[in-house]
Design a protein around this motif. Structure first.
Motif: not given
Length: 383
Positions: A347-375
């Protein structure tokens, strides 16, 4: 009627989340109910083996829940063909290496988030799983909370009209550990051990916002370490090197603006540890972990700013509760049942490891935004 036994290597379940949510309230609960029932009358019966580094903890946990299998040797468990699924709820810094070993042995993967310490690490896991042809899933537990399921019901029904904005407040006071023990493990506050509220919570906010309201297109984030010194489980003081609060703004597709505060340094003066307010042209809603309440356009009071008189309005009394209209099971258990069906009957299961990578991506970009003080823009992520 057949019983499909599925061996599951459960690595890291001696920790708080692994023990309570994944083992006791999910796998043990599924076993006690007689397995996962399928439409044709068959059942899926999970057969866990508990894996970790401390033999005494594993033995005690297994005995407490009438389980016969436990081990401190991950490689032996991976070599056993009866173990079809590898589950990981270890500390983040240990996860990627163990998942890689499981993929190399042809095991299906189900794991906690963050799936890796960096976006590159998380993407590598997703690509390795795809190349090996193993099924994979990442825990997205908050999607199955009763309050958020009710909120999704409103979104799908078009209740809000055009959604304008979302305000999220998450957090509580985590004791410093000196005069009262902390409610979270001390590693959460050490960056070198994979700690930090941005790494922890942005993985959640990614799938919540993507699934309820639309894809995140940009992020602005300010992190803080409000409490610089804490006391660990052994009573030793240590320097808190990771962020314990994050103040973020997300821009979603369609122009929806999200303000999200996440803090382990806030005393709760709201109805739940997580509240999500959605405002739209036709109505608004506020969801917590279990409840959700609404105020329609036609029932919105005409508030007038006048600080010279006592407030004449009882604002919170002007909202209506969204009814349950269904029975809500434990969200971790529900997702485990869906993943087991995915493994056995595809049966379908849409929340695979790629979705997990998207979460890590947002964390990385959030930390980058904090470091660089920008959008920072959030690019599309693909394998």
């Amino acid at each position: 009627m057949a019983e499909h036994k599925v061996g599951i290597i459960m690595n890291g379940v001696t920790g708080r989340m692994g023990t309570n949510q994944h083992l006791i309230r999910s796998i043990v609960a599924i076993r006690k109910q007689g397995g996962v029932k399928l439409a044709d009358g068959d059942t899926i019966m999970p057969e866990p083996i508990l894996v970790g580094r401390q033999e005494h903890k594993l033995r005690a946990l297994a005995e407490a829940h009438q389980l016969s299998r436990w081990s401190t040797n991950l490689d032996e468990c991976l070599d056993d063909p009866s173990n079809r699924i590898y589950f990981d709820s270890q500390m983040t810094n240990y996860r990627a290496d163990s998942v890689k070993r499981a993929i190399a042995r042809g095991k299906h993967i189900y794991c906690e988030k963050p799936t890796g310490a960096t976006l590159q690490e998380s993407l590598e896991l997703a690509r390795l799983a795809a190349a090996a042809g193993v099924k994979n899933g990442v825990v997205q537990d908050k999607l199955f909370l009763p309050g958020l399921l009710k909120l999704k019901r409103l979104v799908d029904a078009g209740y809000f009209g055009k959604i304008l904005s979302v305000r999220m407040e998450f957090g509580y006071w985590v004791f410093e550990g000196d005069w009262q023990p902390g409610q979270r493990p001390s590693w959460n506050y050490r960056k070198e051990d994979g700690g930090g509220i941005i790494v922890d919570m942005f993985a959640h906010w990614r799938y919540v916002l993507d699934n309820l309201f639309g894809a995140i297109r940009a992020v602005s984030c300010l992190g803080m370490t409000h409490i610089p010194r804490r006391v660990d489980e052994q009573g030793f003081a240590y320097a808190a090197t990771a962020d314990d609060a994050a103040y973020a703004t997300f821009e979603l597709e369609g122009g929806i603006v999200v303000q999200a505060n996440s803090s382990w340094c806030v005393r709760v003066n709201r109805e739940d540890l997580l509240t999500i307010q959605v405002d739209g042209t036709e109505g608004s809603a506020v969801a917590g972990l279990r409840d959700c309440k609404t105020q329609h356009r036609a029932n919105t009071c005409k508030a007038v700013w006048n600080p010279d008189i006592p407030n004449p309005y009882h604002f919170q009394e002007q909202w209506q509760n969204v009814p349950d209209n269904q029975l809500f099971d434990n969200g971790f258990k529900v997702q485990w049942e869906l993943f087991l069906k995915h493994i056995v009957i595809d049966t379908p299961f849409p929340w695979g490891l790629l979705e997990g990578a998207k979460g890590t991506q947002l964390s990385d970009l959030g930390l980058q935004s904090w470091r660089e003080r920008r959008w920072i823009d959030v690019p599309d992520l693909t394998l």
